[in-house]
Write an enzyme that holds these catalytic residues in place. Structure first.
Site, PDB file in Angstrom:
ATOM      1  NE  ARG A  58      65.883 -17.516  66.784  1.00  0.00           N
ATOM      2  CZ  ARG A  58      64.842 -16.636  66.382  1.00  0.00           C
ATOM      3  NH1 ARG A  58      64.621 -16.714  64.995  1.00  0.00           N
ATOM      4  NH2 ARG A  58      64.165 -16.153  67.214  1.00  0.00           N
ATOM      5  CB  SER A 101      70.601 -15.588  74.511  1.00  0.00           C
ATOM      6  OG  SER A 101      70.475 -16.485  73.585  1.00  0.00           O
ATOM      7  CE  LYS A 143      67.365 -14.060  67.866  1.00  0.00           C
ATOM      8  NZ  LYS A 143      68.089 -14.561  68.818  1.00  0.00           N
TER       9      LYS A 143
END
Length: 221
Positions: free
Chosen positions: A51, A124, A154
């Site tokens: 990611r 998600s 995040k």
């Protein structure tokens, strides 16, 4: 060469990271990510998601792709599934084992179609409605549920759902593999598994660990 994995087993300890998550270490962030990933793989993580996102992420497409390939090769070496977050074109090009898409990314049926069914697909889930929809979608193989606790990893975290959300999901006959994510520490793992999670996903717990092997072993207990 892509291979089939037991997805529920792969969720046991799912490490997510990009070079931005090791920016606190001295030296080249890409090399630092590879070093942290290899230590985590040696120590027993069961899945890895590449990611590369955010202000500190690699901006050069060639460097981004090269890092993804290097991470994939490490995962192959340790026979651990390699998942790409969001970037479906890259995942297909480099033959990732899995692709993870959020609620606002490409829909799972389109992802499955583009990869010819060769990749497993995760999504998600932050609400019961999303969970019920994902349960009914034959193209979704697992869900990342959270954030369970507040997280700094995040830049735009969704609202915190708390551990009880996993109990609620399981109470609604949702039986697909679930990985709990968001601010999780080793002390939370047993409780989350008892509530119905197949395992946990972590970013900073491993990326910022002083002793990666010890941390991974604690998260696996």
């Amino acid at each position: 060469m892509q291979q089939k994995f037991d997805i529920a087993a792969a969720m046991r300890l799912y490490f997510i990271a990009g070079s931005q998550d090791v920016a606190h270490l001295a030296g080249d962030p890409a090399n630092n990510l590879l070093s942290v990933l290899e230590q985590a793989l040696k120590s027993g993580i069961t899945c890895y998601q590449f990611r590369e996102k955010g202000k500190k992420a690699l901006q050069d497409p060639a460097a981004y792709k090269a890092l993804a390939i290097a991470c994939r090769d490490l995962c192959r070496q340790y026979n651990v599934p390699f998942v790409v977050d969001d970037n479906v074109a890259l995942a297909i090009e480099i033959e990732a084992d899995g692709i993870h898409v959020g609620q606002t990314d490409m829909p799972p049926h389109q992802v499955k179609q583009l990869c010819g069914g060769k990749c497993f697909v995760g999504t998600s889930v932050n609400t019961l409605e999303q969970g019920l929809k994902a349960q009914q979608d034959p193209n979704v193989d697992y869900f990342g549920v959270g954030p369970i606790f507040p997280t700094q990893s995040k830049e735009d975290p969704k609202p915190v759902v708390s551990p009880e959300f996993i109990t609620q999901i399981r109470a609604n006959q949702i039986d697909k593999p679930i990985v709990a994510i968001g601010g999780i520490k080793a002390k939370d793992v047993a409780m989350l598994r008892e509530k119905g999670a197949n395992g946990v996903a972590v970013i900073s717990a491993i990326a910022q660990a002083k002793h990666i092997e010890q941390t991974v072993k604690e998260l696996l207990q």
